[in-house]
Design a protein around this motif. Sequence first.
Motif, PDB file in Angstrom:
ATOM      1  N   GLY A  44       0.949  -0.959  -0.036  1.00  0.00           N
ATOM      2  CA  GLY A  44       0.115   0.109  -0.038  1.00  0.00           C
ATOM      3  C   GLY A  44       0.930   1.303   0.049  1.00  0.00           C
ATOM      4  O   GLY A  44       0.321   2.427   0.542  1.00  0.00           O
ATOM      5  N   LEU A  45       2.038   1.212  -0.514  1.00  0.00           N
ATOM      6  CA  LEU A  45       3.002   2.245  -0.492  1.00  0.00           C
ATOM      7  C   LEU A  45       3.286   2.567  -1.930  1.00  0.00           C
ATOM      8  O   LEU A  45       2.933   1.928  -2.995  1.00  0.00           O
ATOM      9  CB  LEU A  45       4.372   1.822   0.214  1.00  0.00           C
ATOM     10  N   ILE A  46       4.113   3.675  -1.987  1.00  0.00           N
ATOM     11  CA  ILE A  46       4.532   4.433  -3.282  1.00  0.00           C
ATOM     12  C   ILE A  46       6.154   4.221  -3.279  1.00  0.00           C
ATOM     13  O   ILE A  46       6.598   4.796  -2.251  1.00  0.00           O
ATOM     14  CB  ILE A  46       3.904   5.707  -3.786  1.00  0.00           C
ATOM     15  N   ALA A  47       6.806   3.889  -4.311  1.00  0.00           N
ATOM     16  CA  ALA A  47       8.263   4.405  -4.492  1.00  0.00           C
ATOM     17  C   ALA A  47       8.422   5.708  -4.744  1.00  0.00           C
ATOM     18  O   ALA A  47       8.541   5.961  -5.939  1.00  0.00           O
ATOM     19  CB  ALA A  47       8.569   3.252  -5.857  1.00  0.00           C
ATOM     20  N   ALA A  48       8.577   6.520  -3.634  1.00  0.00           N
ATOM     21  CA  ALA A  48       8.453   7.812  -3.864  1.00  0.00           C
ATOM     22  C   ALA A  48      10.016   8.193  -3.624  1.00  0.00           C
ATOM     23  O   ALA A  48      10.249   9.436  -3.403  1.00  0.00           O
ATOM     24  CB  ALA A  48       7.640   8.521  -3.023  1.00  0.00           C
ATOM     25  N   GLU A  99      11.609  19.705  -9.275  1.00  0.00           N
ATOM     26  CA  GLU A  99       9.996  20.040  -9.407  1.00  0.00           C
ATOM     27  C   GLU A  99       9.436  18.756  -9.467  1.00  0.00           C
ATOM     28  O   GLU A  99       8.143  18.690  -8.884  1.00  0.00           O
ATOM     29  CB  GLU A  99      10.017  20.886 -10.813  1.00  0.00           C
ATOM     30  N   ARG A 100       9.922  17.570 -10.011  1.00  0.00           N
ATOM     31  CA  ARG A 100       9.221  16.462 -10.225  1.00  0.00           C
ATOM     32  C   ARG A 100       9.083  15.756  -8.815  1.00  0.00           C
ATOM     33  O   ARG A 100       8.064  15.236  -8.345  1.00  0.00           O
ATOM     34  CB  ARG A 100       9.849  15.445 -11.330  1.00  0.00           C
ATOM     35  N   ILE A 126       1.412  14.333  -4.221  1.00  0.00           N
ATOM     36  CA  ILE A 126       0.680  13.430  -4.765  1.00  0.00           C
ATOM     37  C   ILE A 126       0.610  12.414  -3.667  1.00  0.00           C
ATOM     38  O   ILE A 126      -0.187  11.686  -3.266  1.00  0.00           O
ATOM     39  CB  ILE A 126       0.918  12.855  -6.171  1.00  0.00           C
ATOM     40  N   VAL A 127       1.887  12.041  -3.085  1.00  0.00           N
ATOM     41  CA  VAL A 127       2.235  10.746  -2.383  1.00  0.00           C
ATOM     42  C   VAL A 127       1.757  11.116  -0.724  1.00  0.00           C
ATOM     43  O   VAL A 127       1.614  10.251  -0.070  1.00  0.00           O
ATOM     44  CB  VAL A 127       3.677  10.281  -2.531  1.00  0.00           C
ATOM     45  N   ALA A 128       1.767  12.270  -0.469  1.00  0.00           N
ATOM     46  CA  ALA A 128       1.783  12.652   0.975  1.00  0.00           C
ATOM     47  C   ALA A 128       0.582  12.140   1.658  1.00  0.00           C
ATOM     48  O   ALA A 128       0.588  11.401   2.549  1.00  0.00           O
ATOM     49  CB  ALA A 128       1.885  14.077   1.424  1.00  0.00           C
ATOM     50  N   PRO A 129      -0.596  12.242   0.777  1.00  0.00           N
ATOM     51  CA  PRO A 129      -1.763  11.724   1.578  1.00  0.00           C
ATOM     52  C   PRO A 129      -1.644  10.238   1.771  1.00  0.00           C
ATOM     53  O   PRO A 129      -2.473   9.542   2.713  1.00  0.00           O
ATOM     54  CB  PRO A 129      -3.133  11.924   0.639  1.00  0.00           C
ATOM     55  N   LEU A 130      -1.294   9.473   0.927  1.00  0.00           N
ATOM     56  CA  LEU A 130      -1.326   8.083   0.732  1.00  0.00           C
ATOM     57  C   LEU A 130      -0.363   7.563   1.985  1.00  0.00           C
ATOM     58  O   LEU A 130      -0.621   6.566   2.774  1.00  0.00           O
ATOM     59  CB  LEU A 130      -0.577   7.412  -0.589  1.00  0.00           C
ATOM     60  N   ARG A 131       0.890   8.252   2.201  1.00  0.00           N
ATOM     61  CA  ARG A 131       2.025   7.842   2.988  1.00  0.00           C
ATOM     62  C   ARG A 131       1.372   7.680   4.292  1.00  0.00           C
ATOM     63  O   ARG A 131       1.541   7.023   5.226  1.00  0.00           O
ATOM     64  CB  ARG A 131       3.025   8.893   2.831  1.00  0.00           C
TER      65      ARG A 131
END
Length: 275
Positions: free
Chosen positions: A146-150, A232-233, A240-245
Amino acid sequence: MQQTKPQAGVDNNTREQTVHVTGTGGVRVITITRPKKRNAIDRPTAIALAAAFDAFDADDSASVAILTGAGGYFSAGADLVSVAAGEIPVLEGRGFAGITRRPPTKPVIAAVEGYAYAGGFELALACDLIVASSAAAFALPEVKRGLIAAGGGLLRLPDRLPYHIAMELALLGEPIAAPRLAELGLINRVTDPGKALDAALELAGKIQLNGPVALKTAKRIISESRFAASEERFAIQEEIVAPLRSGPEAREGALAFVERRDPAWMTPVRDDTAV
């Protein structure tokens, strides 16, 4: 090879240093030494890695560094036990492990044995060359938790691999073997098992014979021209990722890992007002 002072990271279980730096001539070898954890990165280790690479960048006698792991592993990524406890191995402005968002200014070679999973894969992607054992495997399994490769994985892979291979790594979360990734141009050298560091040292020895200012300049031109908008990317990705984290899915994924069970995903709430 003469050993220099270990960095400050300490494994709280063994009280041992978790990052060691050795060096001879213009080459520095930075080794993650948490083999019982498959060299997973906790916050103290991230701080130690950042310090080791800062010292490398500041050392005029060092031209190239090698990042590797002890015990037959490169790195299994973030230490999810420490993540579940609220200790995140991400440093402000520097990213995962202190280097994925802001890599060193000098050339770095990843010498990969065993697993380079999740943040471990992202560490390798933050390096400038990758040498890997034929038995090594690379994966971005974050989606399984449930994570993202950020840590740069989802930003760098599309620049270095065909679109569909990048999507396979991102969406399946399953490993791809080093020889296949070498065929796709992601890995510079594939070696026999146990020989990745030797091959990386050979490459580093050739690199460090060249002009140190020219090396930094060449890396800067390639990096900044190809990834001019990288900062910037990363900033856009963070929004985008902060709410999921900080959300329930990420917490469940980490907790399931600690409890050694499959995650029990919640069904997303459907927005019936969407067109």
